[in-house]
Design a protein around this motif. Structure first.
Motif, PDB file in Angstrom:
ATOM      1  N   ILE A 189       0.840  -1.206   0.000  1.00  0.00           N
ATOM      2  CA  ILE A 189       0.000   0.000   0.000  1.00  0.00           C
ATOM      3  C   ILE A 189       0.870   1.249   0.000  1.00  0.00           C
ATOM      4  O   ILE A 189       0.580   2.223  -0.699  1.00  0.00           O
ATOM      5  N   LEU A 190       1.963   1.212   0.766  1.00  0.00           N
ATOM      6  CA  LEU A 190       2.876   2.355   0.815  1.00  0.00           C
ATOM      7  C   LEU A 190       3.545   2.592  -0.539  1.00  0.00           C
ATOM      8  O   LEU A 190       3.660   3.729  -0.991  1.00  0.00           O
ATOM      9  N   MET A 191       3.945   1.512  -1.211  1.00  0.00           N
ATOM     10  CA  MET A 191       4.572   1.642  -2.532  1.00  0.00           C
ATOM     11  C   MET A 191       3.571   2.174  -3.557  1.00  0.00           C
ATOM     12  O   MET A 191       3.909   3.034  -4.377  1.00  0.00           O
ATOM     13  N   LEU A 199       0.954   4.037  -2.911  1.00  0.00           N
ATOM     14  CA  LEU A 199       0.688   5.428  -2.570  1.00  0.00           C
ATOM     15  C   LEU A 199       1.791   6.345  -3.101  1.00  0.00           C
ATOM     16  O   LEU A 199       1.506   7.373  -3.723  1.00  0.00           O
ATOM     17  N   PHE A 200       3.048   5.968  -2.884  1.00  0.00           N
ATOM     18  CA  PHE A 200       4.145   6.788  -3.396  1.00  0.00           C
ATOM     19  C   PHE A 200       4.186   6.794  -4.921  1.00  0.00           C
ATOM     20  O   PHE A 200       4.535   7.803  -5.529  1.00  0.00           O
ATOM     21  N   SER A 201       3.805   5.680  -5.539  1.00  0.00           N
ATOM     22  CA  SER A 201       3.778   5.645  -7.009  1.00  0.00           C
ATOM     23  C   SER A 201       2.714   6.578  -7.556  1.00  0.00           C
ATOM     24  O   SER A 201       2.937   7.273  -8.550  1.00  0.00           O
ATOM     25  N   ILE A 202       1.550   6.598  -6.923  1.00  0.00           N
ATOM     26  CA  ILE A 202       0.464   7.490  -7.366  1.00  0.00           C
ATOM     27  C   ILE A 202       0.877   8.947  -7.196  1.00  0.00           C
ATOM     28  O   ILE A 202       0.655   9.788  -8.076  1.00  0.00           O
ATOM     29  N   ILE A 203       1.517   9.282  -6.060  1.00  0.00           N
ATOM     30  CA  ILE A 203       1.977  10.654  -5.835  1.00  0.00           C
ATOM     31  C   ILE A 203       3.038  11.041  -6.863  1.00  0.00           C
ATOM     32  O   ILE A 203       3.035  12.156  -7.387  1.00  0.00           O
ATOM     33  N   PHE A 204       3.940  10.105  -7.168  1.00  0.00           N
ATOM     34  CA  PHE A 204       4.994  10.337  -8.157  1.00  0.00           C
ATOM     35  C   PHE A 204       4.396  10.625  -9.537  1.00  0.00           C
ATOM     36  O   PHE A 204       4.775  11.591 -10.206  1.00  0.00           O
ATOM     37  N   VAL A 205       3.425   9.816  -9.960  1.00  0.00           N
ATOM     38  CA  VAL A 205       2.798  10.002 -11.271  1.00  0.00           C
ATOM     39  C   VAL A 205       1.994  11.303 -11.299  1.00  0.00           C
ATOM     40  O   VAL A 205       2.053  12.049 -12.283  1.00  0.00           O
TER      41      VAL A 205
END
Length: 51
Positions: free
Chosen positions: A11-13, A15-21
């Protein structure tokens, strides 16, 4: 110190991927030069070269 379950790491990965994109999408569209809908008069100078 308690360890995180693998599901929380996933879930953390995600979440960070969505924020990055989203960060790159917002940067792309904020710097994109959109054409204006109002009619702009283009001044063209025709130069006749006398060679």
């Amino acid at each position: 110190m308690p360890q995180m379950a693998p599901l929380y790491w996933l879930i953390l990965m995600i979440l960070f991927s969505i924020i990055f994109v989203l960060f790159f999408i917002l940067n792309y569209y904020s710097s994109l030069d959109l054409p204006q809908k109002s009619e702009s008069i283009k001044l063209t100078n025709k130069i006749n070269w006398k060679w």
